[in-house]
Structures are given as C-alpha cells and as structure tokens.
Design a protein around this motif. Structure first.
Motif, mmCIF file in Angstrom:
data_model
loop_
_atom_site.group_PDB
_atom_site.id
_atom_site.type_symbol
_atom_site.label_atom_id
_atom_site.label_comp_id
_atom_site.label_asym_id
_atom_site.label_seq_id
_atom_site.Cartn_x
_atom_site.Cartn_y
_atom_site.Cartn_z
ATOM 1 N N UNK A 297 0.795 -1.229 0.000
ATOM 2 C CA UNK A 297 0.000 0.000 0.000
ATOM 3 C C UNK A 297 0.829 1.281 0.000
ATOM 4 N N UNK A 298 2.065 1.206 0.387
ATOM 5 C CA UNK A 298 2.900 2.405 0.437
ATOM 6 C C UNK A 298 3.677 2.563 -0.869
ATOM 7 N N UNK A 299 2.926 2.595 -1.956
ATOM 8 C CA UNK A 299 3.550 2.756 -3.264
ATOM 9 C C UNK A 299 4.100 4.179 -3.385
ATOM 10 N N UNK A 300 5.316 4.271 -3.891
ATOM 11 C CA UNK A 300 5.982 5.564 -3.953
ATOM 12 C C UNK A 300 6.395 5.883 -5.382
ATOM 13 N N UNK A 301 6.627 7.158 -5.606
ATOM 14 C CA UNK A 301 7.089 7.605 -6.912
ATOM 15 C C UNK A 301 6.964 9.108 -7.013
ATOM 16 N N UNK A 302 7.612 9.665 -8.024
ATOM 17 C CA UNK A 302 7.598 11.110 -8.222
ATOM 18 C C UNK A 302 6.302 11.608 -8.862
ATOM 19 N N UNK A 303 5.601 10.722 -9.552
ATOM 20 C CA UNK A 303 4.355 11.107 -10.220
ATOM 21 C C UNK A 303 3.298 10.058 -9.929
ATOM 22 N N UNK A 304 2.059 10.369 -10.291
ATOM 23 C CA UNK A 304 0.984 9.384 -10.086
ATOM 24 C C UNK A 304 1.240 8.127 -10.903
ATOM 25 N N UNK A 305 1.847 8.287 -12.081
ATOM 26 C CA UNK A 305 2.141 7.132 -12.926
ATOM 27 C C UNK A 305 3.235 6.271 -12.301
ATOM 28 N N UNK A 306 4.244 6.915 -11.728
ATOM 29 C CA UNK A 306 5.304 6.173 -11.041
ATOM 30 C C UNK A 306 4.747 5.421 -9.836
ATOM 31 N N UNK A 307 3.820 6.048 -9.116
ATOM 32 C CA UNK A 307 3.220 5.397 -7.945
ATOM 33 C C UNK A 307 2.419 4.162 -8.351
ATOM 34 N N UNK A 308 1.644 4.279 -9.410
ATOM 35 C CA UNK A 308 0.868 3.126 -9.886
ATOM 36 C C UNK A 308 1.795 2.011 -10.352
ATOM 37 N N UNK A 309 2.860 2.369 -11.038
ATOM 38 C CA UNK A 309 3.815 1.355 -11.491
ATOM 39 C C UNK A 309 4.486 0.695 -10.290
ATOM 40 N N UNK A 310 4.721 1.452 -9.245
ATOM 41 C CA UNK A 310 5.294 0.898 -8.013
ATOM 42 C C UNK A 310 4.363 -0.162 -7.423
ATOM 43 N N UNK A 311 3.060 0.093 -7.442
ATOM 44 C CA UNK A 311 2.083 -0.884 -6.957
ATOM 45 C C UNK A 311 2.095 -2.132 -7.841
ATOM 46 N N UNK A 312 2.150 -1.933 -9.135
ATOM 47 C CA UNK A 312 2.234 -3.036 -10.095
ATOM 48 C C UNK A 312 3.479 -3.884 -9.836
ATOM 49 N N UNK A 313 4.624 -3.228 -9.662
ATOM 50 C CA UNK A 313 5.868 -3.946 -9.363
ATOM 51 C C UNK A 313 5.761 -4.701 -8.044
ATOM 52 N N UNK A 314 5.218 -4.054 -7.031
ATOM 53 C CA UNK A 314 5.103 -4.678 -5.718
ATOM 54 C C UNK A 314 4.265 -5.946 -5.802
ATOM 55 N N UNK A 315 3.170 -5.879 -6.543
ATOM 56 C CA UNK A 315 2.347 -7.078 -6.688
ATOM 57 C C UNK A 315 3.183 -8.223 -7.254
ATOM 58 N N UNK A 316 3.882 -7.954 -8.332
ATOM 59 C CA UNK A 316 4.616 -9.038 -8.995
ATOM 60 C C UNK A 316 5.781 -9.547 -8.162
ATOM 61 N N UNK A 317 6.348 -8.708 -7.360
ATOM 62 C CA UNK A 317 7.433 -9.151 -6.481
ATOM 63 C C UNK A 317 6.892 -9.945 -5.293
ATOM 64 N N UNK A 318 5.618 -9.769 -4.982
ATOM 65 C CA UNK A 318 5.022 -10.392 -3.781
ATOM 66 C C UNK A 318 3.807 -11.250 -4.091
ATOM 67 N N UNK A 319 3.582 -11.616 -5.349
ATOM 68 C CA UNK A 319 2.378 -12.358 -5.696
ATOM 69 C C UNK A 319 2.303 -13.745 -5.064
ATOM 70 N N UNK A 320 3.406 -14.216 -4.524
ATOM 71 C CA UNK A 320 3.378 -15.513 -3.819
ATOM 72 C C UNK A 320 2.442 -15.464 -2.619
ATOM 73 N N UNK A 321 2.116 -14.283 -2.166
ATOM 74 C CA UNK A 321 1.124 -14.133 -1.084
ATOM 75 C C UNK A 321 -0.169 -14.841 -1.449
ATOM 76 N N UNK A 322 -0.521 -14.833 -2.721
ATOM 77 C CA UNK A 322 -1.803 -15.390 -3.173
ATOM 78 C C UNK A 322 -1.729 -16.860 -3.547
ATOM 79 N N UNK A 323 -0.558 -17.470 -3.441
ATOM 80 C CA UNK A 323 -0.432 -18.895 -3.759
ATOM 81 C C UNK A 323 -1.068 -19.759 -2.672
#
Length: 136
Positions: free
Chosen positions: A110-136
């Motif tokens: 939830x603490x997605x960071x970035x310089x712009x709104x687009x960077x923040x959304x991409x941060x959330x996207x990256x975080x999901x893929x780095x942590x998607x094992x949570x849903x396994x």
C-alpha cells in the motif's frame, strides 16, 4: 465499475499461475486497456494487456506507467494522485482470495511511492509481482 471485483489480480496475474480467472475477467482487463489508450497519449506495445497480465516489469515507459495508473484509478485501486487505496485493494482482492491474503498484500504494497501518479501506480504493479506468492 463495481462489477470488477478482482480485476487487479486479473490485470496483474500471470495466466499460467492464476487459473481461476474467467475469460470475462480477461476481457474486462482488455477493455480497460482500450479505454485508457484513449486517455493516455503515447504509444503502447500492441501486446500490452498480455504483457501486463504476465507481469512484464519492462513495461516502464511513461505511456505504459500512465496507462497502468489509468486502469488502477478506474477500478479504485489508486486515487487520482496514484496513491494506493488500501480498503479497495482488500475488498476487491478478498472476492477471489482469503481476506487474510488480501490484507497481507495491502500491508506490503500500500505504500507505493514515486515522483508522479504514474510512477506510484507502477510501483504498486511492481510490488504485486514481487510479492504475488502471497496469493499462492
């Protein structure tokens, strides 16, 4: 867009690892990409929706990141500034997964960071893929 209960996972999950998604949910993701193409200027790869679903972290052009932000904002995962909406993430992800897993994901991402709104959304996207094992 209340009919999109697990579109985040549909948008982000690799098809081969997340078999419980329907064709309808994949079609929803594709329609969101198309809607956002009209709102975000710039060129997207022709196979953007497929690559996004598969977790392609090289989709890091400004156009791709802003398209991801557009899609996330349309379903409420981020606000207009790209900040993750914890409550919406948990509510929608809980419809296809145990609530505890959705909460754990929100805790991590939830603490997605970035310089712009687009960077923040991409941060959330990256975080999901780095942590998607949570849903396994």
């Amino acid at each position: 867009m209340q009919s999109l209960p697990i579109v985040f996972v549909v948008l982000l999950a690799a098809v081969s690892t997340m078999a419980f998604f329907t064709e309808e949910q994949h079609d929803i993701a594709k329609s969101l990409v198309e809607a956002c193409r009209g709102e975000v200027s710039g060129e997207l790869p022709e196979d953007f929706a497929t690559r996004m679903r598969q977790g392609d972290l090289t989709l890091d052009s400004e156009t791709s990141k802003c398209t991801i932000q557009c899609m996330f904002a349309k379903v409420g995962f981020t606000d207009a500034d790209g900040v993750a909406n914890r409550a919406v993430l948990i509510t929608k992800l809980s419809k296809g997964n145990p609530t505890e897993k959705a909460e754990k994901f929100a805790d991590v991402c939830e603490k997605n960071e970035g310089d712009s709104k687009c960077d923040k959304a991409f941060s959330l996207y990256q975080c999901y893929h780095k942590n998607k094992a949570i849903f396994d």
